[in-house]
Design a protein around this motif. Structure first.
Motif, PDB file in Angstrom:
ATOM      1  N   VAL A   1       0.836  -1.203   0.000  1.00 26.69           N
ATOM      2  CA  VAL A   1       0.000   0.000   0.000  1.00 26.69           C
ATOM      3  C   VAL A   1       0.875   1.258   0.000  1.00 26.69           C
ATOM      4  N   ALA A   2       1.946   1.241   0.777  1.00 28.05           N
ATOM      5  CA  ALA A   2       2.841   2.407   0.818  1.00 28.05           C
ATOM      6  C   ALA A   2       3.470   2.654  -0.547  1.00 28.05           C
ATOM      7  N   LEU A   3       3.917   1.593  -1.215  1.00 25.65           N
ATOM      8  CA  LEU A   3       4.498   1.741  -2.546  1.00 25.65           C
ATOM      9  C   LEU A   3       3.448   2.185  -3.555  1.00 25.65           C
ATOM     10  N   PHE A   4       2.223   1.698  -3.404  1.00 26.88           N
ATOM     11  CA  PHE A   4       1.156   2.103  -4.316  1.00 26.88           C
ATOM     12  C   PHE A   4       0.872   3.596  -4.164  1.00 26.88           C
ATOM     13  N   GLU A   5       0.878   4.079  -2.940  1.00 29.31           N
ATOM     14  CA  GLU A   5       0.645   5.504  -2.704  1.00 29.31           C
ATOM     15  C   GLU A   5       1.759   6.349  -3.324  1.00 29.31           C
ATOM     16  N   VAL A   6       3.007   5.874  -3.228  1.00 26.02           N
ATOM     17  CA  VAL A   6       4.121   6.571  -3.866  1.00 26.02           C
ATOM     18  C   VAL A   6       3.945   6.559  -5.377  1.00 26.02           C
ATOM     19  N   ALA A   7       3.535   5.418  -5.913  1.00 22.52           N
ATOM     20  CA  ALA A   7       3.346   5.309  -7.356  1.00 22.52           C
ATOM     21  C   ALA A   7       2.250   6.245  -7.860  1.00 22.52           C
ATOM     22  N   LEU A   8       1.203   6.421  -7.064  1.00 25.28           N
ATOM     23  CA  LEU A   8       0.139   7.349  -7.440  1.00 25.28           C
ATOM     24  C   LEU A   8       0.630   8.795  -7.400  1.00 25.28           C
ATOM     25  N   ALA A   9       1.399   9.124  -6.364  1.00 24.37           N
ATOM     26  CA  ALA A   9       1.869  10.495  -6.197  1.00 24.37           C
ATOM     27  C   ALA A   9       3.005  10.834  -7.155  1.00 24.37           C
ATOM     28  N   SER A  10       3.875   9.852  -7.432  1.00 27.99           N
ATOM     29  CA  SER A  10       5.053  10.091  -8.279  1.00 27.99           C
ATOM     30  C   SER A  10       5.235   8.924  -9.249  1.00 27.99           C
ATOM     31  N   PRO A  11       4.352   8.810 -10.236  1.00 29.56           N
ATOM     32  CA  PRO A  11       4.438   7.669 -11.166  1.00 29.56           C
ATOM     33  C   PRO A  11       5.743   7.608 -11.939  1.00 29.56           C
ATOM     34  N   ARG A  12       6.444   8.741 -12.051  1.00 28.80           N
ATOM     35  CA  ARG A  12       7.721   8.734 -12.766  1.00 28.80           C
ATOM     36  C   ARG A  12       8.747   7.827 -12.098  1.00 28.80           C
ATOM     37  N   LEU A  13       8.677   7.685 -10.781  1.00 24.80           N
ATOM     38  CA  LEU A  13       9.646   6.856 -10.075  1.00 24.80           C
ATOM     39  C   LEU A  13       9.607   5.419 -10.577  1.00 24.80           C
ATOM     40  N   PHE A  14       8.426   4.841 -10.638  1.00 25.93           N
ATOM     41  CA  PHE A  14       8.293   3.472 -11.109  1.00 25.93           C
ATOM     42  C   PHE A  14       8.613   3.369 -12.594  1.00 25.93           C
ATOM     43  N   ARG A  15       8.240   4.390 -13.364  1.00 27.67           N
ATOM     44  CA  ARG A  15       8.512   4.366 -14.803  1.00 27.67           C
ATOM     45  C   ARG A  15      10.012   4.391 -15.055  1.00 27.67           C
ATOM     46  N   PHE A  16      10.727   5.269 -14.352  1.00 29.21           N
ATOM     47  CA  PHE A  16      12.175   5.339 -14.541  1.00 29.21           C
ATOM     48  C   PHE A  16      12.826   4.035 -14.085  1.00 29.21           C
ATOM     49  N   TYR A  17      12.400   3.521 -12.941  1.00 31.71           N
ATOM     50  CA  TYR A  17      12.949   2.265 -12.446  1.00 31.71           C
ATOM     51  C   TYR A  17      12.789   1.157 -13.485  1.00 31.71           C
ATOM     52  N   ASP A  18      11.617   1.075 -14.072  1.00 32.05           N
ATOM     53  CA  ASP A  18      11.348   0.034 -15.060  1.00 32.05           C
ATOM     54  C   ASP A  18      12.194   0.246 -16.310  1.00 32.05           C
ATOM     55  N   MET A  19      12.285   1.474 -16.779  1.00 35.35           N
ATOM     56  CA  MET A  19      13.074   1.770 -17.975  1.00 35.35           C
ATOM     57  C   MET A  19      14.542   1.446 -17.756  1.00 35.35           C
ATOM     58  N   PHE A  20      15.089   1.887 -16.632  1.00 31.62           N
ATOM     59  CA  PHE A  20      16.507   1.675 -16.362  1.00 31.62           C
ATOM     60  C   PHE A  20      16.807   0.192 -16.166  1.00 31.62           C
ATOM     61  N   SER A  21      15.908  -0.512 -15.484  1.00 31.69           N
ATOM     62  CA  SER A  21      16.126  -1.928 -15.198  1.00 31.69           C
ATOM     63  C   SER A  21      16.230  -2.764 -16.461  1.00 31.69           C
ATOM     64  N   HIS A  22      15.637  -2.277 -17.543  1.00 28.60           N
ATOM     65  CA  HIS A  22      15.670  -2.997 -18.820  1.00 28.60           C
ATOM     66  C   HIS A  22      16.632  -2.348 -19.810  1.00 28.60           C
TER      67      HIS A  22
END
Length: 200
Positions: free
Chosen positions: A89-110
């Protein structure tokens, strides 16, 4: 030597995060990053050797923000499912507030910049959470599978749901978020685990 300014360093990281998630790695230039950060292109080289080093620093900053969020919810006194629910839930709230974080993580990881050294560094930081998962496996609460599968079915859905659009966008109300976590938990938990949940 020019003195470093932490505000400028953070501005460069944020500008990189924004521009890469908007335009991609190749289309994002040093000049664009400097302009978005409000500094001269030469200032970037006070903090980073080159663009590659800046991308790695941005990735580590993103990882630390996500890892700190997750570790802030780990409590060995709670049963495993509740620990993971709080992390989720905490990570989901971060993802809602700052979706760029997860997007960058996913892009960089690949990307070609991702290395075993970076993975090991993050795993070391995540040790309390990874140990909770490992203990859950030892106690027969979690399926005996590798971290890649646990991550894919437990935490990757967060990014997908927050980024979802088109025909079936996800409505992030509390009931839907609880249901989403329950489905993620069911994907990794052993069927008989409900009656024996404990990581003490």
């Amino acid at each position: 030597m020019r003195q470093r300014d932490d505000n400028k360093r953070l501005a460069l990281l944020e500008a990189t995060l924004e521009l890469v998630t908007e335009h991609g790695f190749s289309a994002t230039s040093v000049a664009m990053i400097a302009r978005r950060a409000g500094v001269s292109p030469g200032t970037l080289y006070i903090y980073h050797e080159d663009k590659d080093a800046l991308l790695v620093s941005t990735f580590l900053d993103v990882c630390d923000r996500l890892i700190d969020t997750a570790l802030g919810q780990v409590d060995e006194h709670l049963v495993l499912r509740e620990q993971l629910r709080r992390v989720w839930v905490a990570l989901f709230e971060v993802a809602l507030a700052s979706p760029r974080l997860f997007r960058f993580y996913d892009m960089f990881s690949h990307s070609a910049w991702m290395t075993d050294e970076l993975r090991e560094r993050n795993d070391q930081r995540l040790a309390p959470l990874l140990e909770a998962l490992a203990e859950g496996q030892r106690q027969g609460l979690i399926k005996p599978v590798g971290l890649a599968l646990l991550e894919a079915f437990l935490f990757r859905p967060i990014h997908h749901l927050v980024q979802s659009s088109g025909c079936h966008p996800f409505e992030p109300d509390s009931a839907s978020i609880d249901m989403a976590f329950a489905m993620a938990w069911d994907a990794v938990a052993l069927k008989h685990s409900a009656s024996q949940e404990s990581v003490s």
